[in-house]
Design a protein around this motif. Sequence first.
Motif, PDB file in Angstrom:
ATOM      1  N   PRO A 249       0.503  -1.378   0.053  1.00  0.00           N
ATOM      2  CA  PRO A 249      -0.126   0.180   0.161  1.00  0.00           C
ATOM      3  C   PRO A 249       1.147   1.086   0.538  1.00  0.00           C
ATOM      4  CG  PRO A 249       0.018  -0.833   2.121  1.00  0.00           C
ATOM      5  CD  PRO A 249       0.974  -1.656   0.882  1.00  0.00           C
ATOM      6  N   CYS A 250       1.943   0.678  -0.356  1.00  0.00           N
ATOM      7  CA  CYS A 250       3.019   2.544  -0.146  1.00  0.00           C
ATOM      8  C   CYS A 250       4.062   1.594  -1.418  1.00  0.00           C
ATOM      9  CB  CYS A 250       3.638   2.382   1.189  1.00  0.00           C
ATOM     10  SG  CYS A 250       4.994   1.254   1.385  1.00  0.00           S
ATOM     11  N   GLU A 251       4.398   3.061  -1.470  1.00  0.00           N
ATOM     12  CA  GLU A 251       5.950   3.194  -2.508  1.00  0.00           C
ATOM     13  C   GLU A 251       7.475   1.794  -2.394  1.00  0.00           C
ATOM     14  OE1 GLU A 251       6.114   4.082  -5.508  1.00  0.00           O
ATOM     15  OE2 GLU A 251       4.242   5.031  -5.634  1.00  0.00           O
ATOM     16  N   VAL A 252       7.100   0.909  -2.866  1.00  0.00           N
ATOM     17  CA  VAL A 252       8.543   0.675  -2.452  1.00  0.00           C
ATOM     18  C   VAL A 252       9.999   1.249  -2.376  1.00  0.00           C
ATOM     19  CG1 VAL A 252      10.355  -0.925  -3.187  1.00  0.00           C
ATOM     20  CG2 VAL A 252       7.247  -1.812  -3.827  1.00  0.00           C
ATOM     21  N   SER A 253      10.525   1.115  -1.685  1.00  0.00           N
ATOM     22  CA  SER A 253      11.585   2.272  -1.221  1.00  0.00           C
ATOM     23  C   SER A 253      12.604   2.003  -1.860  1.00  0.00           C
ATOM     24  CB  SER A 253      11.779   1.591   0.786  1.00  0.00           C
ATOM     25  OG  SER A 253      12.353   1.039   0.918  1.00  0.00           O
ATOM     26  N   VAL A 254      14.054   2.887  -2.112  1.00  0.00           N
ATOM     27  CA  VAL A 254      14.842   3.074  -2.667  1.00  0.00           C
ATOM     28  C   VAL A 254      15.747   1.546  -1.970  1.00  0.00           C
ATOM     29  CG1 VAL A 254      17.339   3.787  -2.761  1.00  0.00           C
ATOM     30  CG2 VAL A 254      15.092   4.961  -3.357  1.00  0.00           C
ATOM     31  N   GLN A 255      15.878   1.888  -0.482  1.00  0.00           N
ATOM     32  CA  GLN A 255      16.544   0.774  -0.051  1.00  0.00           C
ATOM     33  C   GLN A 255      16.059  -0.719   0.118  1.00  0.00           C
ATOM     34  OE1 GLN A 255      18.863   2.070   2.025  1.00  0.00           O
ATOM     35  NE2 GLN A 255      19.781   1.012   2.790  1.00  0.00           N
ATOM     36  N   THR A 256      15.032  -0.337  -0.124  1.00  0.00           N
ATOM     37  CA  THR A 256      14.616  -2.395  -0.435  1.00  0.00           C
ATOM     38  C   THR A 256      15.062  -2.900  -1.768  1.00  0.00           C
ATOM     39  OG1 THR A 256      12.413  -1.872   1.201  1.00  0.00           O
ATOM     40  CG2 THR A 256      12.695  -3.426  -0.695  1.00  0.00           C
ATOM     41  N   THR A 257      14.776  -2.135  -2.860  1.00  0.00           N
ATOM     42  CA  THR A 257      15.095  -2.486  -3.956  1.00  0.00           C
ATOM     43  C   THR A 257      16.850  -2.341  -4.059  1.00  0.00           C
ATOM     44  OG1 THR A 257      15.824  -0.308  -4.736  1.00  0.00           O
ATOM     45  CG2 THR A 257      13.879  -1.464  -5.261  1.00  0.00           C
ATOM     46  N   THR A 258      17.766  -2.051  -2.939  1.00  0.00           N
ATOM     47  CA  THR A 258      19.147  -1.923  -2.904  1.00  0.00           C
ATOM     48  C   THR A 258      19.759  -3.214  -1.987  1.00  0.00           C
ATOM     49  OG1 THR A 258      19.512   0.613  -2.715  1.00  0.00           O
ATOM     50  CG2 THR A 258      21.479  -1.086  -1.757  1.00  0.00           C
ATOM     51  N   ASN A 259      18.708  -3.541  -0.745  1.00  0.00           N
ATOM     52  CA  ASN A 259      19.204  -4.888  -0.307  1.00  0.00           C
ATOM     53  C   ASN A 259      18.021  -6.480  -0.646  1.00  0.00           C
ATOM     54  OD1 ASN A 259      20.692  -3.799   2.231  1.00  0.00           O
ATOM     55  ND2 ASN A 259      18.404  -2.418   2.386  1.00  0.00           N
ATOM     56  N   LEU A 260      16.928  -6.371  -1.270  1.00  0.00           N
ATOM     57  CA  LEU A 260      16.996  -7.290  -1.999  1.00  0.00           C
ATOM     58  C   LEU A 260      17.842  -8.395  -2.556  1.00  0.00           C
ATOM     59  CD1 LEU A 260      14.302  -9.007  -1.923  1.00  0.00           C
ATOM     60  CD2 LEU A 260      12.992  -7.958  -4.116  1.00  0.00           C
ATOM     61  N   PRO A 261      18.945  -7.736  -3.829  1.00  0.00           N
ATOM     62  CA  PRO A 261      19.763  -8.629  -4.491  1.00  0.00           C
ATOM     63  C   PRO A 261      19.935  -9.653  -3.381  1.00  0.00           C
ATOM     64  CG  PRO A 261      19.488  -6.821  -5.619  1.00  0.00           C
ATOM     65  CD  PRO A 261      18.504  -6.342  -4.296  1.00  0.00           C
ATOM     66  N   ALA A 262      20.958  -8.593  -2.124  1.00  0.00           N
ATOM     67  CA  ALA A 262      21.573  -9.501  -0.900  1.00  0.00           C
ATOM     68  C   ALA A 262      21.181 -10.284  -0.298  1.00  0.00           C
ATOM     69  CB  ALA A 262      21.783  -8.406  -0.274  1.00  0.00           C
ATOM     70  N   ARG A 263      19.727  -9.951   0.101  1.00  0.00           N
ATOM     71  CA  ARG A 263      18.913 -11.144   0.575  1.00  0.00           C
ATOM     72  C   ARG A 263      18.871 -12.466   0.078  1.00  0.00           C
ATOM     73  NH1 ARG A 263      16.431  -6.724   3.423  1.00  0.00           N
ATOM     74  NH2 ARG A 263      17.691  -6.188   5.675  1.00  0.00           N
ATOM     75  N   LEU A 264      18.403 -12.310  -1.509  1.00  0.00           N
ATOM     76  CA  LEU A 264      17.998 -13.198  -2.217  1.00  0.00           C
ATOM     77  C   LEU A 264      18.948 -14.507  -2.434  1.00  0.00           C
ATOM     78  CD1 LEU A 264      15.987 -11.013  -4.833  1.00  0.00           C
ATOM     79  CD2 LEU A 264      15.305 -13.044  -3.234  1.00  0.00           C
ATOM     80  N   ARG A 265      20.232 -13.230  -2.876  1.00  0.00           N
ATOM     81  CA  ARG A 265      21.441 -14.462  -3.053  1.00  0.00           C
ATOM     82  C   ARG A 265      21.573 -14.893  -1.786  1.00  0.00           C
ATOM     83  NH1 ARG A 265      23.289  -8.895  -5.219  1.00  0.00           N
ATOM     84  NH2 ARG A 265      23.822  -9.066  -7.641  1.00  0.00           N
ATOM     85  N   MET A 266      22.200 -14.720  -0.684  1.00  0.00           N
ATOM     86  CA  MET A 266      21.932 -15.476   0.502  1.00  0.00           C
ATOM     87  C   MET A 266      21.241 -16.691   0.415  1.00  0.00           C
ATOM     88  SD  MET A 266      24.085 -15.808   3.011  1.00  0.00           S
ATOM     89  CE  MET A 266      24.854 -14.574   3.299  1.00  0.00           C
ATOM     90  N   ALA A 267      19.325 -16.142   0.173  1.00  0.00           N
ATOM     91  CA  ALA A 267      18.505 -17.314   0.055  1.00  0.00           C
ATOM     92  C   ALA A 267      18.953 -18.663  -0.861  1.00  0.00           C
ATOM     93  CB  ALA A 267      17.156 -16.760  -0.540  1.00  0.00           C
ATOM     94  N   ALA A 268      19.579 -18.383  -1.727  1.00  0.00           N
ATOM     95  CA  ALA A 268      19.784 -18.497  -3.511  1.00  0.00           C
ATOM     96  C   ALA A 268      21.500 -19.900  -2.155  1.00  0.00           C
ATOM     97  CB  ALA A 268      20.629 -18.537  -4.073  1.00  0.00           C
ATOM     98  N   VAL A 269      22.651 -18.885  -1.737  1.00  0.00           N
ATOM     99  CA  VAL A 269      23.101 -19.442  -0.958  1.00  0.00           C
ATOM    100  C   VAL A 269      23.023 -20.982  -0.162  1.00  0.00           C
ATOM    101  CG1 VAL A 269      25.503 -20.068  -0.244  1.00  0.00           C
ATOM    102  CG2 VAL A 269      24.614 -18.056  -1.260  1.00  0.00           C
ATOM    103  N   TYR A 270      22.415 -20.557   0.775  1.00  0.00           N
ATOM    104  CA  TYR A 270      21.593 -21.682   2.189  1.00  0.00           C
ATOM    105  C   TYR A 270      20.752 -22.377   1.054  1.00  0.00           C
ATOM    106  CZ  TYR A 270      23.292 -19.430   6.298  1.00  0.00           C
ATOM    107  OH  TYR A 270      23.652 -19.319   7.498  1.00  0.00           O
ATOM    108  N   ALA A 271      20.329 -22.095   0.069  1.00  0.00           N
ATOM    109  CA  ALA A 271      19.373 -23.816  -0.543  1.00  0.00           C
ATOM    110  C   ALA A 271      21.247 -24.447  -1.310  1.00  0.00           C
ATOM    111  CB  ALA A 271      18.401 -23.137  -2.110  1.00  0.00           C
TER     112      ALA A 271
END
Length: 254
Positions: free
Chosen positions: A104-126
């Motif tokens: 219900p709000c704009e996706v923040s710049v910080q969200t788009t900045t940190n999302l790749p790092a969190r997805l990468r860590m999910a991939a590494v743990y997989a």
Amino acid sequence: MNQFDAKKVTGQVVEWIREFFEENGKDCMAVVAISGGKDSSVVAALCVEALGKDRVFGVLMPNGEQADIDMSKLLVSHLGINHTIINIKDAYEGMLGELKDKLPCEVSVQTTTNLPARLRMAAVYAVSQSMNGRVANTCNLSEDWVGYATRYGDGAGDFSPLAHLTVQEVKAIGRELGLPEVLVEKPPIDGLSGLTDEENLGFTYAQLDRYIRTGVCEDVEIKEKIDYKRKTNKFKLQLMPSFNYDGDVKAKDE
């Protein structure tokens, strides 16, 4: 700063990694996210020294096209370790699209900045879970000091060889391990804006490292900036707060 004995500390870290795996996974692989920068290069090299190249697995994770992926390929080739390339582009765009559609709000710049790092860590743990592995954290003391890591992203891991070593010390260990100079001295960039870490931080790692080890920083403005970042980001290094209930716990816990 005090004289840093790279040879001695390298040996100590290698032994520490061996002991970790002896206690926490005798037959496990060390799984390392390979970015092509000094930290992941040094961590991977330390793990090879400690465990042998057959027990180290690299995970390269571009987000679409990665301009400097050749540096990651150089590292895995130099060390002779097995690796895979997992592109997170579809996962990133899919998640970002969902967020844009559903929030219900704009996706923040910080969200788009940190999302790749969190997805990468999910991939590494997989990868790690499928390969009976333990995930290496690649953060160093300098980055952690000012919070320059993504919580539950590159700030995560099962063991952290560099957490108490500054950038200058990590570089010294990289040279001691015989890594290509281009990997040791490659300027770290955030992968999104094209800016280097130092441009984003507003000071150099040399200034930060000197302040950490000696407490000296003649530039008052930079000192205040470092102190502020330390104060506001220190929570990233702490365990998640939990309610302390004083109920009896009688189960064996050693």
